[in-house]
Design an enzyme around this catalytic site. Structure first.
Site, PDB file in Angstrom:
ATOM      1  N   SER A   1      13.181  36.804  15.732  1.00  0.00           N
ATOM      2  CA  SER A   1      12.210  35.651  14.757  1.00  0.00           C
ATOM      3  C   SER A   1      11.392  34.902  15.506  1.00  0.00           C
ATOM      4  O   SER A   1      11.639  34.561  16.793  1.00  0.00           O
ATOM      5  CB  SER A   1      13.342  34.722  14.202  1.00  0.00           C
ATOM      6  OG  SER A   1      14.203  34.357  15.244  1.00  0.00           O
TER       7      SER A   1
ATOM      8  N   GLY B   1       9.456  32.232  14.109  1.00  0.00           N
ATOM      9  CA  GLY B   1       9.373  31.240  13.649  1.00  0.00           C
ATOM     10  C   GLY B   1       8.101  31.450  12.275  1.00  0.00           C
ATOM     11  O   GLY B   1       8.230  32.082  11.585  1.00  0.00           O
TER      12      GLY B   1
ATOM     13  N   GLY C   1       6.478  34.659  11.644  1.00  0.00           N
ATOM     14  CA  GLY C   1       7.505  35.880  11.027  1.00  0.00           C
ATOM     15  C   GLY C   1       8.586  36.313  11.981  1.00  0.00           C
ATOM     16  O   GLY C   1       9.287  35.649  12.801  1.00  0.00           O
TER      17      GLY C   1
ATOM     18  N   GLY D   1      17.313  31.653  10.145  1.00  0.00           N
ATOM     19  CA  GLY D   1      17.826  32.841  11.088  1.00  0.00           C
ATOM     20  C   GLY D   1      18.803  33.343  10.395  1.00  0.00           C
ATOM     21  O   GLY D   1      19.244  34.671  10.373  1.00  0.00           O
ATOM     22  N   ASP D   2      19.781  32.640   9.947  1.00  0.00           N
ATOM     23  CA  ASP D   2      21.192  33.074   9.244  1.00  0.00           C
ATOM     24  C   ASP D   2      20.769  34.110   8.070  1.00  0.00           C
ATOM     25  O   ASP D   2      21.343  34.792   7.728  1.00  0.00           O
ATOM     26  CB  ASP D   2      21.980  31.833   8.963  1.00  0.00           C
ATOM     27  CG  ASP D   2      22.349  30.929  10.110  1.00  0.00           C
ATOM     28  OD1 ASP D   2      22.299  31.593  11.261  1.00  0.00           O
ATOM     29  OD2 ASP D   2      22.871  29.881   9.899  1.00  0.00           O
TER      30      ASP D   2
END
Lengths: 314, 314
Positions: A216, A218, A221, A247-248
């Site tokens: 990731s 941020g 993308g 993120g989850d």
């Protein structure tokens, strides 16, 4: 069924204050307490999007009772292993003036070896019905180093792909133990591998045995990195909102695609990036906005040259 | 016996972080949870210094269970009125780097009228054995405006002096209802009375019926104001430490002197200022340092000219 394991759950509190001043005294409006932890967020998102899930975690003490009650009310299928120590708390302090969220997570108490054995036993039993295993989040301080590799190995031994979202030295141990997918962010990848270049860093995890690294970035993308492929997905413009749980949501998307038998990095990346972005639009971790389909259509997906990420590794 | 009432108790959590960054995510080491609220702090301090006390407050929900368990373990005599709503939480976030403490208090839920009636009933019953009544701290949002005057009147009707530590419009209502002693700080006094001069502001409360106003001036010590007298006590140098609970320790000292039949403003002020200062030397509200006797000897006590406080009312 997507089986998620949360080794270090938390009772999440959300407090709204007018303006957070360090050293000041504040009146807070408390939101509802919520059973939290990264694996639970993954289970919540996948469950809300129609997948069969089972969230396995621990609960202890009075905070654990509140945790269990909220989880029962949420409707997310779960199995709780009782532990003696209190479930930790976490608080998100939302500054109404600036819109900032300051997060404070108790470290959590380490379950006993017998309690960890009970957790692993629960996972082994549930793996028979699982199509993917997700292990997400931190470990309590003092947790045995063997725990994460053991969870990964019981998953792989059951023939189930294992997605791991962790950080620090545990990220390397997860790769070595045979994790199928790893999902670090840039800072976590650099910290764990010591490699500043994102694609090289991700490929070093693949060299240790991982099949796919979802990295990731941020607001920039997400990257999907395999031994042979490199895919980048992003929105044209960053979204304003609450990045906690983004993120989850990406991990949940990855688990849903894996559970469906999909192994195409670009396809997995599209859904993971869209769900991650849609999580930013909701105030609570573990939720995504129904606008995710629209966001998915707006994604720019490319197969960039690996060297294009070398300039600005932050 | 010193009877304390805490209308808006809290389960106090203390978290230690390396450095609190607004908008950041932090790992916290959690200290023990503690039954908190200003009236409970008063009871703890007076109890630790050998006075007979009884702390009356409410408890509800799982946080209330934790609150009750900690209070039982503390050894402070108490009577808890059960309420349906969850006892609120409060967290003190201690920044290890700066030494600052940031405090966040949930507002708390308002008990039902029946639950308030049960609290008042408990107080009325206990007043028979009380020599002073202390009502301390905020009210939950939505609490009836009549509650504080009613508590004060049942105390006065029982022939017991009533010490009130509150702020905002409740401070004026307390004076009107016959509170014997009021203990605002400068900001609270100015806010409630609209008078910038501390002695004039305190005397306006005395004009409404109070016998004594203890006005805390932070590092500048404390003033005792009566209709006829003005006494100032302070240390030469401010103490570094945790000011939370310093006011409660001052109220505890005042209650102890009133319970002993002392009505001398200078004598009450000496003990109140010493205990307040000694509270700054301990990390938890509701404790005072055993160095208080030494601090009391170091106090400068004077009968200043009222005009000497006019220059810098902050």
């Amino acid at each position: 069924m997507i089986l998620t394991v949360t080794p270090n759950p938390a009772l999440d509190l959300t407090w709204h204050v007018d303006r957070l001043i360090e050293g000041g005294t504040h009146r807070a409006d408390a939101g509802a307490a919520r059973a939290g932890g990264k694996g639970l967020n993954v289970a919540r998102v996948a469950h809300a999007q129609g997948s069969a899930v089972l969230a396995v975690t621990t609960a202890g003490g009075r905070a654990g009772e509140e945790f269990a009650a909220e989880l029962a009310a949420s409707g997310v299928p779960h199995a709780l292993v009782p532990v003696a120590a209190d479930t930790r708390r976490s608080v998100a302090i939302v500054d109404r003036t600036l819109g900032d969220t300051t997060i404070i997570n108790e470290r959590g108490a380490n379950p006993t070896d017998l309690e960890w054995a009970a957790l692993i036993g629960e996972v082994v039993e549930r793996l028979a019905a699982a199509s993917v295993l997700v292990v997400s989040g931190s470990l309590p301080p003092g947790a045995p180093e063997t725990l994460l590799p053991l969870l990964i190995r019981v998953g792989r031994d059951a023939g189930v792909p294992v997605i791991v979202d962790t950080s620090g030295p545990a990220l390397l141990r997860a790769a070595d133990a045979g994790a199928t997918v790893l999902k670090p962010n840039m800072a976590e990848l650099v910290e764990a591998t010591g490699i500043a270049d994102p694609v090289e860093g991700a490929r070093s995890l693949i060299g240790r045995g991982a099949e796919l690294v979802l990295l990731s970035l941020g607001a920039d993308g997400m990257l999907a990195v395999t031994a042979a492929d490199l895919v980048h997905a992003r929105l044209d413009q960053p979204l304003a909102g609450n990045p906690t749980g983004a993120g989850d949501a990406g991990v949940a998307a990855c688990a849903v695609r894996y559970a469906a038998g999909d192994r195409d990095p670009a396809s997995i990346l599209r859904l993971a990036t869209a769900w991650s972005a849609a999580a930013v639009l909701t105030p609570l971790a573990g939720d995504i906005s129904s606008r995710w389909t629209e966001l998915e259509q707006q994604l720019r997906v490319s197969h960039p040259d690996p060297s294009s990420f070398r300039k600005d590794p932050s």
